[in-house]
Motif scaffolding. Structure first.
Motif, PDB file in Angstrom:
ATOM      1  N   CYS A 145       2.603   8.723  -5.863  1.00  0.00           N
ATOM      2  CA  CYS A 145       3.595   8.122  -5.679  1.00  0.00           C
ATOM      3  C   CYS A 145       3.870   7.042  -6.088  1.00  0.00           C
ATOM      4  N   CYS A 155       4.179  10.262   1.207  1.00  0.00           N
ATOM      5  CA  CYS A 155       3.729   8.878   0.507  1.00  0.00           C
ATOM      6  C   CYS A 155       4.193   8.000   1.723  1.00  0.00           C
ATOM      7  N   ALA A 193       4.468   3.980   2.876  1.00  0.00           N
ATOM      8  CA  ALA A 193       4.451   2.715   2.374  1.00  0.00           C
ATOM      9  C   ALA A 193       4.290   1.541   3.171  1.00  0.00           C
ATOM     10  N   GLN A 242       0.797  -1.262   0.154  1.00  0.00           N
ATOM     11  CA  GLN A 242      -0.018  -0.114  -0.102  1.00  0.00           C
ATOM     12  C   GLN A 242       0.825   1.311   0.061  1.00  0.00           C
ATOM     13  N   LEU A 243       0.281   2.158  -0.842  1.00  0.00           N
ATOM     14  CA  LEU A 243       0.923   3.463  -0.948  1.00  0.00           C
ATOM     15  C   LEU A 243      -0.083   4.552  -0.618  1.00  0.00           C
ATOM     16  N   VAL A 244       0.355   5.398   0.201  1.00  0.00           N
ATOM     17  CA  VAL A 244      -0.854   6.545   0.787  1.00  0.00           C
ATOM     18  C   VAL A 244      -0.252   7.891   0.756  1.00  0.00           C
ATOM     19  N   GLU A 245      -0.832   8.764  -0.170  1.00  0.00           N
ATOM     20  CA  GLU A 245      -0.364  10.007  -0.176  1.00  0.00           C
ATOM     21  C   GLU A 245      -1.168  10.805   0.584  1.00  0.00           C
ATOM     22  N   TYR A 302       3.649  -0.545  -8.236  1.00  0.00           N
ATOM     23  CA  TYR A 302       2.836  -0.131  -7.319  1.00  0.00           C
ATOM     24  C   TYR A 302       2.633   1.458  -7.535  1.00  0.00           C
ATOM     25  N   TRP A 303       1.286   1.674  -6.978  1.00  0.00           N
ATOM     26  CA  TRP A 303       0.747   3.096  -6.901  1.00  0.00           C
ATOM     27  C   TRP A 303      -0.123   3.455  -5.855  1.00  0.00           C
ATOM     28  N   GLY A 304       0.077   4.813  -5.190  1.00  0.00           N
ATOM     29  CA  GLY A 304      -0.988   5.133  -4.428  1.00  0.00           C
ATOM     30  C   GLY A 304      -2.133   5.687  -5.097  1.00  0.00           C
ATOM     31  N   GLN A 305      -3.118   6.243  -4.221  1.00  0.00           N
ATOM     32  CA  GLN A 305      -4.249   6.767  -4.587  1.00  0.00           C
ATOM     33  C   GLN A 305      -4.370   8.112  -5.345  1.00  0.00           C
TER      34      GLN A 305
END
Length: 123
Positions: free
Chosen positions: A96, A22, A24, A3-6, A112-115
Motif C-alpha cells: 500500500c 494497511c 497508517a 508509517q504504513l503497515v500491511e 509513502y510505502w509500506g513494507q
C-alpha cells in the motif's frame, strides 16, 4: 513519522479470497489517497487500484474490477484490499502507498510505502 503497515497476506488455495489491510500512522489519513500495488519476482511493480480521499475507487483494468475491492475506514486510519477468486498469477508482494491530495497509478508518484505483505496462491 509516517508509517504504513500491511497485513493479511499468506498462503491460499486457487479460488480463495483474502482481505489485506494497511494501517497508517503519522499522517492525516483522510487527506490522503491510498494506492495498492503488487510486485512479483522479476517483474516491475504493478498498479492494482486506489481509493481517493473522497472514497472513489480506480482499478487497473475493467476486467479485474469484480475481483478487487478497495475500501477505507478513516476512523481506523486503514485501507483494505479484498481479493476474490485468487489465481496463481496473483502471487506477489502487495504494497500500500499514500499520496497527498491527488491519486495516481504510478508508483513514482507516491511518497509513502509500506513494507509489503506476501500473497501466495497455490495451484
Amino acid at each position: 513519522q509516517v508509517q504504513l503497515v500491511e497485513s493479511g497476506g499468506g498462503l491460499v488455495q486457487d479460488g480463495g479470497s483474502l482481505r489485506l489491510s494497511c494501517a497508517a500512522s503519522g499522517l492525516q489519513f483522510s487527506n490522503y489517497n491510498m494506492g495498492w500495488f503488487r510486485q512479483a519476482p522479476g517483474k516491475e511493480r504493478e498498479f492494482v487500484g486506489l481509493i481517493s480521499r473522497f472514497g472513489g475507487t480506480t482499478y487497473n483494468a475493467d476486467s479485474e474490477k469484480a475481483r478487487f475491492t478497495i475500501s477505507r475506514d478513516d476512523a481506523k486510519n486503514t485501507t483494505y484490499l479484498q481479493i476474490e477468486s485468487l489465481k496463481p498469477e496473483d502471487t506477489a508482494v502487495y504494497f500500500c502507498a499514500a499520496r497527498w491530495f491527488y491519486g495516481s497509478t504510478l508508483p513514482s508518484d507516491y511518497a509513502y510505502w509500506g513494507q509489503g505483505t506476501q500473497v501466495t496462491v497455490a495451484s
